[in-house]
Design an enzyme around this catalytic site. Sequence first.
Site, PDB file in Angstrom:
ATOM      1  N   GLY A 232       0.933  -1.303  -0.025  1.00  0.00           N
ATOM      2  CA  GLY A 232      -0.095   0.004  -0.117  1.00  0.00           C
ATOM      3  C   GLY A 232       0.954   1.184  -0.066  1.00  0.00           C
ATOM      4  N   GLU A 233       0.597   2.129   0.982  1.00  0.00           N
ATOM      5  CA  GLU A 233       1.546   3.215   1.159  1.00  0.00           C
ATOM      6  C   GLU A 233       2.118   3.573   2.293  1.00  0.00           C
ATOM      7  OE1 GLU A 233       3.435   6.254   0.149  1.00  0.00           O
ATOM      8  OE2 GLU A 233       2.089   5.410  -1.506  1.00  0.00           O
ATOM      9  N   SER A 234       3.428   3.161   2.381  1.00  0.00           N
ATOM     10  CA  SER A 234       4.097   2.933   4.017  1.00  0.00           C
ATOM     11  C   SER A 234       4.088   4.175   4.696  1.00  0.00           C
ATOM     12  CB  SER A 234       5.370   2.548   3.230  1.00  0.00           C
ATOM     13  OG  SER A 234       6.419   3.641   2.834  1.00  0.00           O
TER      14      SER A 234
ATOM     15  N   CYS B   7       5.998  -5.378   0.496  1.00  0.00           N
ATOM     16  CA  CYS B   7       6.140  -4.338  -0.286  1.00  0.00           C
ATOM     17  C   CYS B   7       6.213  -2.915   0.654  1.00  0.00           C
ATOM     18  CB  CYS B   7       5.087  -3.854  -1.455  1.00  0.00           C
ATOM     19  SG  CYS B   7       5.713  -2.837  -2.647  1.00  0.00           S
TER      20      CYS B   7
ATOM     21  N   ARG C  70       5.654  -0.322  -7.768  1.00  0.00           N
ATOM     22  CA  ARG C  70       6.373   0.833  -7.155  1.00  0.00           C
ATOM     23  C   ARG C  70       7.245   0.306  -5.907  1.00  0.00           C
ATOM     24  NH1 ARG C  70       4.583   5.276  -5.327  1.00  0.00           N
ATOM     25  NH2 ARG C  70       2.433   4.349  -4.486  1.00  0.00           N
TER      26      ARG C  70
ATOM     27  N   HIS D 103       4.645  -8.946  -4.557  1.00  0.00           N
ATOM     28  CA  HIS D 103       3.096  -9.150  -4.312  1.00  0.00           C
ATOM     29  C   HIS D 103       2.615 -10.703  -4.511  1.00  0.00           C
ATOM     30  CE1 HIS D 103       2.346  -4.941  -2.874  1.00  0.00           C
ATOM     31  NE2 HIS D 103       3.078  -4.632  -4.017  1.00  0.00           N
TER      32      HIS D 103
ATOM     33  N   GLU E  49       0.545 -11.985  -2.943  1.00  0.00           N
ATOM     34  CA  GLU E  49      -1.330 -11.989  -2.923  1.00  0.00           C
ATOM     35  C   GLU E  49      -1.702 -11.704  -4.205  1.00  0.00           C
ATOM     36  OE1 GLU E  49       0.955  -9.800  -1.811  1.00  0.00           O
ATOM     37  OE2 GLU E  49       0.144  -7.933  -2.181  1.00  0.00           O
TER      38      GLU E  49
HETATM   39  N1  GLN Z   1       5.565   2.644  -3.037  1.00  0.00           N
HETATM   40  C1  GLN Z   1       5.024   2.333  -2.081  1.00  0.00           C
HETATM   41  C2  GLN Z   1       5.740   2.920  -0.746  1.00  0.00           C
HETATM   42  O1  GLN Z   1       6.801   3.161  -0.938  1.00  0.00           O
HETATM   43  C3  GLN Z   1       5.001   0.695  -1.785  1.00  0.00           C
HETATM   44  C4  GLN Z   1       4.292   0.295  -2.771  1.00  0.00           C
HETATM   45  C5  GLN Z   1       3.464  -1.254  -2.650  1.00  0.00           C
HETATM   46  O2  GLN Z   1       3.180  -1.600  -1.463  1.00  0.00           O
HETATM   47  N2  GLN Z   1       2.914  -1.813  -3.729  1.00  0.00           N
HETATM   48  O3  GLN Z   1       5.228   2.867   0.179  1.00  0.00           O
END
Ligand code: GLN
Length: 190
Positions: A46-48, A78, A138, A174, A176
């Site tokens: 997700g978005e860390s 990720c 990403r 990923h 999943e």
């Molecule tokens: N780019 C995202 C981050 O830095 C991670 C991307 C992902 O979890 N698929 O949080």
Amino acid sequence: MSIGLLALQGDFREHRATLRRFGIEALEVRLPQQLAAVSHLIIPGGESTTIGRLLTRYALVEPLRARAGHDLAIWGTCAGAIILARELRDTKHGGQPTLGLMDITLRRNAFGSQLDSFEAPINAPVLGPTPLPGVFIRAPRFESLGPKVQALATLPDGEVVAARQGRLMATTFHPELTDDDRVHRYFLEL
Ligand code: GLN
């Protein structure tokens, strides 16, 4: 054994669907008392930055630090791997707090714009001879692994994309999002 999905942000529903395929109903974890009920926790992609902020807001940082690697196995995919890392390199976003549980250094969004998302076969000898389908979105990159950290999986060029330190595991891809559930099964055995 009780499997939790950190359900603050990100693709925890996809992990849930994978676990259901082999008969495991995972619990959503948002509160400290929910965390207390699980033996295994998946921190999704997700978005860390967002996940990190919400961990603080939901008072999960201290209970995670207290149990991680002892009576709690944790797998970060990720963004989840970023949350586990001891050190982060990120030229754009500067310092971002992480849990600092695994002795790994990661660089966020490290594959550049033209490789923002890509698929590649992954070699993971602990999971058998057949490569895993690797989906990268990403993704961060491992820049260093501490002495107690074991590389579990690599891209064809040898780049590490999964690592383990005792009962803590990080993958930059990923599983999943594919129909190969070997990484999930491996995690449940930690
Ligand atoms: N780019 C995202 C981050 O830095 C991670 C991307 C992902 O979890 N698929 O949080």
